[in-house]
Design a protein around this motif. Sequence first.
Motif, PDB file in Angstrom:
ATOM      1  N   GLY A 270      -6.815  12.486 -12.307  1.00 17.63           N
ATOM      2  CA  GLY A 270      -5.532  12.961 -12.792  1.00 17.63           C
ATOM      3  C   GLY A 270      -4.392  12.225 -12.119  1.00 17.63           C
ATOM      4  N   GLU A 271      -3.176  12.565 -12.537  1.00 16.80           N
ATOM      5  CA  GLU A 271      -2.009  11.907 -11.948  1.00 16.80           C
ATOM      6  C   GLU A 271      -1.826  12.346 -10.494  1.00 16.80           C
ATOM      7  OE1 GLU A 271      -1.336  12.724 -16.328  1.00 16.80           O
ATOM      8  OE2 GLU A 271      -1.808  13.945 -14.577  1.00 16.80           O
ATOM      9  N   ASN A 272      -1.310  11.421  -9.687  1.00 18.40           N
ATOM     10  CA  ASN A 272      -1.017  11.808  -8.310  1.00 18.40           C
ATOM     11  C   ASN A 272       0.124  10.961  -7.765  1.00 18.40           C
ATOM     12  OD1 ASN A 272      -2.811   9.476  -7.979  1.00 18.40           O
ATOM     13  ND2 ASN A 272      -2.746   9.976  -5.825  1.00 18.40           N
ATOM     14  N   VAL A 273       0.698  11.441  -6.680  1.00 19.28           N
ATOM     15  CA  VAL A 273       1.730  10.724  -5.940  1.00 19.28           C
ATOM     16  C   VAL A 273       1.301  10.685  -4.483  1.00 19.28           C
ATOM     17  CG1 VAL A 273       4.115  10.805  -5.124  1.00 19.28           C
ATOM     18  CG2 VAL A 273       3.617  11.340  -7.504  1.00 19.28           C
ATOM     19  N   GLU A 274       1.254   9.498  -3.935  1.00 21.90           N
ATOM     20  CA  GLU A 274       0.904   9.343  -2.515  1.00 21.90           C
ATOM     21  C   GLU A 274       2.160   8.989  -1.734  1.00 21.90           C
ATOM     22  OE1 GLU A 274      -3.746   7.948  -3.024  1.00 21.90           O
ATOM     23  OE2 GLU A 274      -2.371   6.779  -1.793  1.00 21.90           O
ATOM     24  N   GLN A 275       2.340   9.644  -0.613  1.00 20.34           N
ATOM     25  CA  GLN A 275       3.551   9.475   0.186  1.00 20.34           C
ATOM     26  C   GLN A 275       3.177   9.095   1.611  1.00 20.34           C
ATOM     27  OE1 GLN A 275       6.248  12.811  -0.166  1.00 20.34           O
ATOM     28  NE2 GLN A 275       7.567  12.107   1.478  1.00 20.34           N
ATOM     29  N   HIS A 276       3.897   8.094   2.149  1.00 20.46           N
ATOM     30  CA  HIS A 276       3.624   7.613   3.507  1.00 20.46           C
ATOM     31  C   HIS A 276       4.935   7.246   4.205  1.00 20.46           C
ATOM     32  CE1 HIS A 276      -0.643   7.265   2.635  1.00 20.46           C
ATOM     33  NE2 HIS A 276      -0.301   6.751   1.484  1.00 20.46           N
ATOM     34  N   PRO A 277       5.021   7.444   5.541  1.00 17.92           N
ATOM     35  CA  PRO A 277       3.997   8.088   6.370  1.00 17.92           C
ATOM     36  C   PRO A 277       4.106   9.605   6.296  1.00 17.92           C
ATOM     37  CG  PRO A 277       5.849   7.442   7.714  1.00 17.92           C
ATOM     38  CD  PRO A 277       6.178   7.013   6.315  1.00 17.92           C
ATOM     39  N   SER A 278       3.185  10.303   6.894  1.00 14.63           N
ATOM     40  CA  SER A 278       3.277  11.756   6.912  1.00 14.63           C
ATOM     41  C   SER A 278       4.269  12.222   7.978  1.00 14.63           C
ATOM     42  CB  SER A 278       1.903  12.383   7.152  1.00 14.63           C
ATOM     43  OG  SER A 278       1.353  11.894   8.345  1.00 14.63           O
ATOM     44  N   THR A 279       4.407  11.443   9.032  1.00  7.91           N
ATOM     45  CA  THR A 279       5.397  11.716  10.072  1.00  7.91           C
ATOM     46  C   THR A 279       6.070  10.410  10.456  1.00  7.91           C
ATOM     47  OG1 THR A 279       4.011  13.507  10.948  1.00  7.91           O
ATOM     48  CG2 THR A 279       5.796  12.714  12.361  1.00  7.91           C
ATOM     49  N   LEU A 280       7.380  10.456  10.632  1.00  2.98           N
ATOM     50  CA  LEU A 280       8.141   9.268  10.993  1.00  2.98           C
ATOM     51  C   LEU A 280       9.148   9.654  12.062  1.00  2.98           C
ATOM     52  CD1 LEU A 280       8.964   6.311  10.460  1.00  2.98           C
ATOM     53  CD2 LEU A 280      10.422   7.138   8.601  1.00  2.98           C
TER      54      LEU A 280
ATOM     55  N   CYS B  39       6.515   5.908  -1.577  1.00  2.76           N
ATOM     56  CA  CYS B  39       5.653   6.669  -2.473  1.00  2.76           C
ATOM     57  C   CYS B  39       5.092   5.768  -3.560  1.00  2.76           C
ATOM     58  CB  CYS B  39       6.422   7.823  -3.127  1.00  2.76           C
ATOM     59  SG  CYS B  39       6.822   9.141  -1.965  1.00  2.76           S
ATOM     60  N   THR B  40       3.856   6.025  -3.933  1.00  2.00           N
ATOM     61  CA  THR B  40       3.268   5.359  -5.085  1.00  2.00           C
ATOM     62  C   THR B  40       2.825   6.424  -6.083  1.00  2.00           C
ATOM     63  OG1 THR B  40       1.095   5.311  -4.031  1.00  2.00           O
ATOM     64  CG2 THR B  40       2.474   3.373  -3.758  1.00  2.00           C
ATOM     65  N   TYR B  41       2.897   6.077  -7.357  1.00  2.00           N
ATOM     66  CA  TYR B  41       2.532   7.032  -8.393  1.00  2.00           C
ATOM     67  C   TYR B  41       1.517   6.392  -9.331  1.00  2.00           C
ATOM     68  CZ  TYR B  41       6.050   4.469 -11.162  1.00  2.00           C
ATOM     69  OH  TYR B  41       6.781   3.490 -11.801  1.00  2.00           O
ATOM     70  N   SER B  42       0.818   7.239 -10.072  1.00  2.00           N
ATOM     71  CA  SER B  42      -0.287   6.714 -10.871  1.00  2.00           C
ATOM     72  C   SER B  42       0.022   6.679 -12.370  1.00  2.00           C
ATOM     73  CB  SER B  42      -1.544   7.557 -10.637  1.00  2.00           C
ATOM     74  OG  SER B  42      -1.308   8.913 -10.972  1.00  2.00           O
ATOM     75  N   ASP B  43       0.935   7.526 -12.839  1.00  2.14           N
ATOM     76  CA  ASP B  43       1.199   7.633 -14.266  1.00  2.14           C
ATOM     77  C   ASP B  43       2.245   6.589 -14.699  1.00  2.14           C
ATOM     78  OD1 ASP B  43       1.689   8.332 -16.880  1.00  2.14           O
ATOM     79  OD2 ASP B  43       2.136  10.437 -16.459  1.00  2.14           O
ATOM     80  N   SER B  44       1.820   5.605 -15.444  1.00  2.00           N
ATOM     81  CA  SER B  44       2.740   4.542 -15.849  1.00  2.00           C
ATOM     82  C   SER B  44       3.856   5.042 -16.773  1.00  2.00           C
ATOM     83  CB  SER B  44       1.968   3.412 -16.537  1.00  2.00           C
ATOM     84  OG  SER B  44       1.234   3.922 -17.629  1.00  2.00           O
TER      85      SER B  44
ATOM     86  N   PHE C 143       8.027   3.531  -5.219  1.00  2.00           N
ATOM     87  CA  PHE C 143       9.448   3.765  -4.966  1.00  2.00           C
ATOM     88  C   PHE C 143       9.638   4.226  -3.520  1.00  2.00           C
ATOM     89  CE2 PHE C 143       9.576   8.507  -5.676  1.00  2.00           C
ATOM     90  CZ  PHE C 143       8.307   8.672  -6.189  1.00  2.00           C
ATOM     91  N   SER C 144      10.806   3.936  -2.984  1.00  2.00           N
ATOM     92  CA  SER C 144      11.052   4.162  -1.560  1.00  2.00           C
ATOM     93  C   SER C 144      12.420   4.790  -1.336  1.00  2.00           C
ATOM     94  CB  SER C 144      11.005   2.835  -0.800  1.00  2.00           C
ATOM     95  OG  SER C 144       9.761   2.205  -0.923  1.00  2.00           O
TER      96      SER C 144
ATOM     97  N   TYR D 183      10.849  15.336   3.920  1.00  2.00           N
ATOM     98  CA  TYR D 183      11.304  14.716   2.680  1.00  2.00           C
ATOM     99  C   TYR D 183      10.144  14.619   1.695  1.00  2.00           C
ATOM    100  CZ  TYR D 183      15.529  13.519   5.192  1.00  2.00           C
ATOM    101  OH  TYR D 183      16.707  13.598   5.909  1.00  2.00           O
ATOM    102  N   PHE D 184      10.391  15.024   0.458  1.00  2.00           N
ATOM    103  CA  PHE D 184       9.379  14.976  -0.593  1.00  2.00           C
ATOM    104  C   PHE D 184       9.823  14.037  -1.699  1.00  2.00           C
ATOM    105  CE2 PHE D 184       6.553  18.315   0.735  1.00  2.00           C
ATOM    106  CZ  PHE D 184       7.344  19.224   1.419  1.00  2.00           C
ATOM    107  N   CYS D 185       8.913  13.171  -2.132  1.00  2.53           N
ATOM    108  CA  CYS D 185       9.153  12.405  -3.348  1.00  2.53           C
ATOM    109  C   CYS D 185       8.422  13.094  -4.490  1.00  2.53           C
ATOM    110  CB  CYS D 185       8.663  10.969  -3.198  1.00  2.53           C
ATOM    111  SG  CYS D 185       6.867  10.802  -2.985  1.00  2.53           S
ATOM    112  N   ALA D 186       8.821  12.774  -5.694  1.00  5.16           N
ATOM    113  CA  ALA D 186       8.165  13.322  -6.873  1.00  5.16           C
ATOM    114  C   ALA D 186       8.305  12.339  -8.023  1.00  5.16           C
ATOM    115  CB  ALA D 186       8.756  14.677  -7.258  1.00  5.16           C
ATOM    116  N   ALA D 187       7.402  12.453  -8.976  1.00  6.51           N
ATOM    117  CA  ALA D 187       7.448  11.620 -10.178  1.00  6.51           C
ATOM    118  C   ALA D 187       7.212  12.504 -11.395  1.00  6.51           C
ATOM    119  CB  ALA D 187       6.391  10.521 -10.102  1.00  6.51           C
ATOM    120  N   SER D 188       7.926  12.209 -12.470  1.00  4.77           N
ATOM    121  CA  SER D 188       7.748  13.011 -13.691  1.00  4.77           C
ATOM    122  C   SER D 188       6.435  12.632 -14.368  1.00  4.77           C
ATOM    123  CB  SER D 188       8.905  12.766 -14.665  1.00  4.77           C
ATOM    124  OG  SER D 188       8.938  11.420 -15.066  1.00  4.77           O
TER     125      SER D 188
END
Lengths: 111, 114
Positions: free
Chosen positions: A1-11, A23-28, A73-74, A88-93
């Motif tokens: 399924g679609e996902n969003v990966e976010q890095h780092p977990s702590t900065l 962040c990287t996303y999977s749904d083009s 995206f960053s 901080y949270f990123c998100a993708a539609s």
Amino acid sequence: GENVEQHPSTLSVQEGDSAVIKCTYSDSASNYFPWYKQELGKRPQLIIDIRSNVGEKKDQRIAVTLNKTAKHFSLHITETQPEDSAVYFCAASISNYQLIWGAGTKLIIKP
Amino acid sequence: GAGVSQSPRYKVAKRGQDVALRCDPISGHVSLFWYQQALGQGPEFLTYFQNEAQLDKSGLPSDRFFAERPEGSVSTLKIQRTQQEDSAVYLCASSLAPATGELFFGEGSRLTVL
């Protein structure tokens, strides 16, 4: 399924330095990418967003860049201040109303 | 009020009890979302309303979860026969338009199931 990966977990960065969260996303088909800030025990609040028809957006010390080809995206925060400390949270539609969220980055600003 | 209001802020339930969580969105906001947020994680989508219509309930974890927004304003998330894995913060968010745009979140309802 679609996902969003976010890095780092702590900065952890020194006050005055820059911070970058990725962040990287999977749904083009994703075309809307917001960033939310959540201070401890408080509600998430939108700090900046970008749509897929632009590559960069800036608002004072905060900027977001989008690379649609790489599906990446960053968030960039310059001249960090103690009040920038938060999660901080990123998100993708993934539809015209639904977002999928990253797991969050805890940003610590060291005095 | 000016923002999204949720109640109760904290709820402790014994396993097996039913709970009801309330969300009062910003007046005039068409869209209303419920999210579940586990500790150290991002919000996970539960359900979406456009006015009084529940257009998407694909994120509800089981048939013990039920949400309604009968008059297109206040919404209630009900969890029946609570289980320990239901322990989380339940966030409500509203937005002015149906399409993706700024979400205004409530402060959340923290549910602890013992």
